[in-house]
Design an enzyme around this catalytic site. Sequence first.
Site, PDB file in Angstrom:
ATOM      1  N   SER A 251      -7.597   9.638   5.145  1.00  0.00           N
ATOM      2  CA  SER A 251      -7.645   8.300   4.561  1.00  0.00           C
ATOM      3  C   SER A 251      -8.994   7.644   4.861  1.00  0.00           C
ATOM      4  O   SER A 251      -9.519   6.897   4.033  1.00  0.00           O
ATOM      5  CB  SER A 251      -6.508   7.441   5.101  1.00  0.00           C
ATOM      6  OG  SER A 251      -6.648   7.281   6.493  1.00  0.00           O
TER       7      SER A 251
ATOM      8  N   LYS B  13      -0.933   9.572  18.880  1.00  0.00           N
ATOM      9  CA  LYS B  13      -1.365   9.453  17.481  1.00  0.00           C
ATOM     10  C   LYS B  13      -2.834   9.037  17.423  1.00  0.00           C
ATOM     11  O   LYS B  13      -3.610   9.536  16.594  1.00  0.00           O
ATOM     12  CB  LYS B  13      -0.489   8.418  16.750  1.00  0.00           C
ATOM     13  CG  LYS B  13      -0.815   8.236  15.256  1.00  0.00           C
ATOM     14  CD  LYS B  13      -0.190   9.330  14.420  1.00  0.00           C
ATOM     15  CE  LYS B  13      -0.645   9.385  12.967  1.00  0.00           C
ATOM     16  NZ  LYS B  13      -0.459   8.209  12.167  1.00  0.00           N
TER      17      LYS B  13
ATOM     18  N   ALA C 271       0.787   9.855   1.744  1.00  0.00           N
ATOM     19  CA  ALA C 271       1.183   9.192   0.501  1.00  0.00           C
ATOM     20  C   ALA C 271      -0.046   8.556  -0.117  1.00  0.00           C
ATOM     21  O   ALA C 271      -0.986   8.170   0.568  1.00  0.00           O
ATOM     22  CB  ALA C 271       2.238   8.126   0.788  1.00  0.00           C
TER      23      ALA C 271
ATOM     24  N   GLY D 224       0.835  -1.209   0.000  1.00  0.00           N
ATOM     25  CA  GLY D 224       0.000   0.000   0.000  1.00  0.00           C
ATOM     26  C   GLY D 224       0.865   1.252   0.000  1.00  0.00           C
ATOM     27  O   GLY D 224       2.081   1.178  -0.202  1.00  0.00           O
TER      28      GLY D 224
END
Lengths: 309, 309
Positions: free
Chosen positions: B259, B193, B139, B21
């Site tokens: 995402s 996070k 990304a 991925g």
Amino acid sequence: MNETAKEKWGYKMDVGIVGGGAIGLLFASYLKRAGHMVTIYTKRAEQAMKLTGEGLVFHRGGSVEKYHVEAFPIEQIREHELLIIAVKQYQLEDLSPYLKSVKKPESTLLYLQNGMGHVKGFKENGWHAIVAGVVEHGAKRMSDHEIVQTGFGKTKISLVTGQSDLHRWTATLHNKGFPIEIKDNWHEMLSRKLVVNCAINPLTAIFKVPNGELLYNDHFQNLMKKIVKEATFLLHLDEREMWDEVVAVCKYTEQNRSSMLTDIENNRKTEIEAINGFLVEKGNENNIPVPYNDFVYKSVSGMEQVGKA
Amino acid sequence: MNETAKEKWGYKMDVGIVGGGAIGLLFASYLKRAGHMVTIYTKRAEQAMKLTGEGLVFHRGGSVEKYHVEAFPIEQIREHELLIIAVKQYQLEDLSPYLKSVKKPESTLLYLQNGMGHVKGFKENGWHAIVAGVVEHGAKRMSDHEIVQTGFGKTKISLVTGQSDLHRWTATLHNKGFPIEIKDNWHEMLSRKLVVNCAINPLTAIFKVPNGELLYNDHFQNLMKKIVKEATFLLHLDEREMWDEVVAVCKYTEQNRSSMLTDIENNRKTEIEAINGFLVEKGNENNIPVPYNDFVYKSVSGMEQVGKA
């Protein structure tokens, strides 16, 4: 002039309808159908002109009916025997000066708002009677003078203050496809409708799904259950009984896209303030946390803001 | 063979990357750039063939670089000095038998998952070391063998169990545009996070807005604050400090679509289970209500279900 109502019941009502939206025009159609005198008051003068000039066109099942109606801009409101308030709750405040100007001890007010925020206004006196109603029909305005009935339900009405012969009304207004049911307890009637609306409307608007998806999707059903749990606790209603009612409404209207969803899709103001906003405020006042209602309240409020940006 | 790494640091790592991925290919690109040996393991044999046959194409800023890489389907996994696990958390379970087959006391595992659900797997022993990492780069995979870096951040790593010379790694992996920061407390690193992700990701997915909208829309900001409040309480983090961090990330990435939002838009499974699902489970275990996290957890889970229907 159409004398049907007088011939049939020896009684012809002089009814004013404030609001040229789907519900206002639906009531105007059925009242005309029953032979009553109907005057519609609109916010925009153009709509009043259109209604007077071209008639009220009512699509119902496969048929189309056309009624001659009188319509005026709200500034020209006059007294009526019965005044039906068919605007959104958030428009009531702007309406208040006009209602004051036609307040008469002979006139009855019928409020047809969702939610319970307008309950405060019920304390006003000087009217013959104040009646609350909840409308379970589905209707969609196609243009300024055309509506289509999209769902067949009933209207529930209940006396709030004053005196009004609701049974006579019911007899005269009631007609095929337009049943009217009288309820003893207006507060319970509005509370029950609120519980149904507080769960279905915002969730369909957030997830952009028809009503049925809330039932058939486990996760959405679970959220709906949490919202109903909070609301029934806050409003002292039986959770189980109300859940059954919410499920029944979801099933009955499974193909429908809720008004809150279509409001969001069309970048219009929704009734979130009157529905979940009311519950959040009541929760705060009573120190009872209602996070699931708070979540949808803030979500739909935020989505309204995105739509405007 | 490219000897850059060995020439530069007297040290060339044999790195296996599990997952083809965006994150797996991003790490492969930077590791090749630094001159290390890289083998990529993919779920689909076609992707491995494509990578081996056509090379790994890396779009970064305005430039395009192409690297020769070895790639195999996951069934052909072999031992490596460092094995980077760059699959989604919900894919870890399927991976487990393959990892067992290459478990060696000389090998280090680097986990790059979001959320904290994979923390349970950290207890496995028999590895030289287990390291956790969080990736703050953006990304996007364009095709089976092409990626574009859409955001420049850093990678934080922290030793979980065993022994690993992270400083040597950092020196050898670190290169322009690819900073690596070593953290002492892996649990706090992952928790922080998680707090950022648990607020931004689901809300952007539900409301279909870029990250910045959560900050600039009062109502959405308020929901984000409630989610952060619950998460920091549950994870024993400082609410104020974490809120500042969430705000900073929202600002820094204001144009980005998260995402989770793009997963929902493409009818793909999201990481909701690993992120808010983890918090809801932890809340249940500790009898601490987390309704705002529960709401987004059920919302995104329900939206995944709608996408599949």
